[in-house]
Design a protein around this motif. Sequence first.
Motif, PDB file in Angstrom:
ATOM      1  N   LEU A  96       0.824  -1.214   0.000  1.00  0.00           N
ATOM      2  CA  LEU A  96       0.000   0.000   0.000  1.00  0.00           C
ATOM      3  C   LEU A  96       0.859   1.265   0.000  1.00  0.00           C
ATOM      4  N   LEU A 204     -11.235   3.374  -2.348  1.00  0.00           N
ATOM      5  CA  LEU A 204     -11.151   2.006  -1.861  1.00  0.00           C
ATOM      6  C   LEU A 204      -9.671   1.659  -1.729  1.00  0.00           C
ATOM      7  N   VAL A 205      -9.260   1.360  -0.509  1.00  0.00           N
ATOM      8  CA  VAL A 205      -7.858   1.021  -0.257  1.00  0.00           C
ATOM      9  C   VAL A 205      -7.744  -0.499  -0.144  1.00  0.00           C
ATOM     10  N   GLY A 206      -6.819  -1.081  -0.876  1.00  0.00           N
ATOM     11  CA  GLY A 206      -6.585  -2.520  -0.761  1.00  0.00           C
ATOM     12  C   GLY A 206      -7.566  -3.370  -1.531  1.00  0.00           C
ATOM     13  N   PRO A 207      -7.760  -3.075  -2.827  1.00  0.00           N
ATOM     14  CA  PRO A 207      -8.686  -3.882  -3.625  1.00  0.00           C
ATOM     15  C   PRO A 207      -8.125  -5.276  -3.894  1.00  0.00           C
ATOM     16  N   ALA A 208      -8.977  -6.124  -4.453  1.00  0.00           N
ATOM     17  CA  ALA A 208      -8.500  -7.413  -4.963  1.00  0.00           C
ATOM     18  C   ALA A 208      -8.041  -7.188  -6.394  1.00  0.00           C
TER      19      ALA A 208
END
Lengths: 384, 309
Positions: A96, A204-208
């Motif tokens: 991140l 959106l933090v940390g998507p797939a």
Amino acid sequence: MILAKTGNEAMAYAMKQINPDVVAAYPITPSTEIVQIFSNYVHDGLVDTEFVAVESEHSAMAACIGSAASGCRTMTATASQGLALMHEMLFIAGGLRLPIVVPIASRSLSSPLNIHADHSDSLASRDSGWMQFFCETVEEGYDSLIMAVKMAEKCSLPAIVSIDGFILSHCMERIEALDEQKVRDWLGPYKPNWNLLDLDRPILVGPATLQDYYYEFKRSQIEGMRTALPKVQEVMADFEKTFGRGYGVLEEYRCEDAEAVALLMGSASGDMRQAVDRLREQGGKVGMVKLRVFRPLPHELLRKTLTRFKTVAVLDRADSVNSFVGPLYNEVAASLYGAENQPELLSYVFGLGGKEFSPDDAARILEGALAGRKDETVTYVGVR
Amino acid sequence: MASLKQLCKKPELFSKGHRACAGCGESLAVRQVLLAADQPIVTVMPTGCLEIFSSIYPHSAWQVPMIHTAFETSASTASGVETAYRFHKKMGRMKEDVKFIAFGGDGGTYDIGFQALSGAVERRHKFLYVCTDNEGYMNTGIQRSSATPMGAHTTTSPAGTKIPGKKQHRKDIMEIMIAHDLAYAGQTTVALWNDLVTKVQKALAADGPTFLNVLVPCPLGWQYPGDRTIEVSRLAADTCFWPVYEFDNGRYKINHLPKEKLAVEEFLKPQGRFRHLFTHPEGKDVIAEIQRHIDAKWALLQKKAEVLG
């Protein structure tokens, strides 16, 4: 101001001067005191920090990620099993690109259980996308921690600053403390690239990601580390200009006309320094290269520096248990591959679990390196 | 109490176009929870079905800030986010009043994330934790969790010729969370949308951490046709397999009293995961034990509501 501080006290003091927005931490030997002392600063109102005494190191790093993603300058402190428990989250902080900064009092990993110094903890985290700095003295640890905050934010990379457990964490040394206001002014406020709490621009933090994007994200992160070294050097130069003392990525000690040098990281550099002096008095052409920055690996600088010598003894305070050599040796050898005038490389493992390492041990390594002997792939110094 | 009319007028904060299975109970719950909130909200989710079906880059179903870190870290990540918010507020850098909602499946809540949840709640971070409980690890392909009910077939508690599904009863997460001295905890299911919305609003208004446990039927894991999610959800409530109640400032209240408490078979029959109980030689005994357990828990809850209501 001249102060007598143990490594832990100095790291906590640096944190007080840094005045991070959020600290989430869990105690572990030998870094416990950093958290303890810092919580005193919080409870005495000497910092603005919100301190979260979490229930594990895993949660510490998760909370740090949440905080850093929410626009806060964020720190924790840990060691050994604690860093190992954070392992999963280290990669997420790295991915991140969150500039979390962590002082660690480097300690061995169980089993068997041992609370003393070696570099197994940080080196086991070497592929997690964190910058890593190793320090010889308490003052160097203190300075490095302050610098690491600026480096991390400049590079958008998290950073670990290692002082050796007990050897530095619990030993009192003289430090010349910097002026608090000057430190805070030098660091300035944290300006995040993005902020989860920006309600006007929900993100959106940390998507797939699937096969189509993961590689590109990683490639971008790799580029961040690949281009970090000049920024790290800029911060070092800026620090030196501002505070009147400074450090390089690596330090050469009496290497001018050396034939054999020892390359190592951490507090054992002090023993090696003494050994170099002793052998130099006897006319031995020896020197030391102290590596301060392990991530980003200064491979070009290592190559340029080490090809000047006939023999380089690489000292690892950890082992990869790979049936071959230690982690530092591996990286040094890879840096030298294909270079003209390659030095002969000798591999030494030493000081695991705080095993005593003396200037005598260091001198024997230098003597061996001078003689160019290579009895076995790896020499395990001091093992019974 | 919410009215459908009002809810219909609110913007959808969990948008259509996500990739959940048809009939997914979890996606219904998340949509209803977000509809219920009247304040700006910031959300957290763990790795799992929800994350996979709502956030595959470059798409996102979230119209509110959302952060995902790892599987066991919904509550611990929320700790950090909520702490950062308190810092910004303290320093006058943020004016808005924000509410935080952390989601977790039963895996991320009852099991792997339980320590992080217990710790975050003990530290009194002000957030609502919503467990979307589908009684198993559905994202990895339907394995047992400590929320899986007795007798259920999962891929790690299979209905074998010798052992007929999961051998143990589920963990009582509500009582465990209530034991953390929560200001508010509620249990409900997606069929009871009004109850769910009301509980979210109560939880967000309460001081300190709050907890909701929402039964979200999973057509794939429970093995029933996707158009029966609401029906199965309602049967869970009407058999008292899933008591719908709340713990509000020390008072227990049952929020859904079935007109007639149905036998548990009514809930079990539509679901393939319990099919073997009707043919296996030990099935009858297992069903009897499930019923006994439900009755005992229901009687205890009624007593609590009576004494502590």
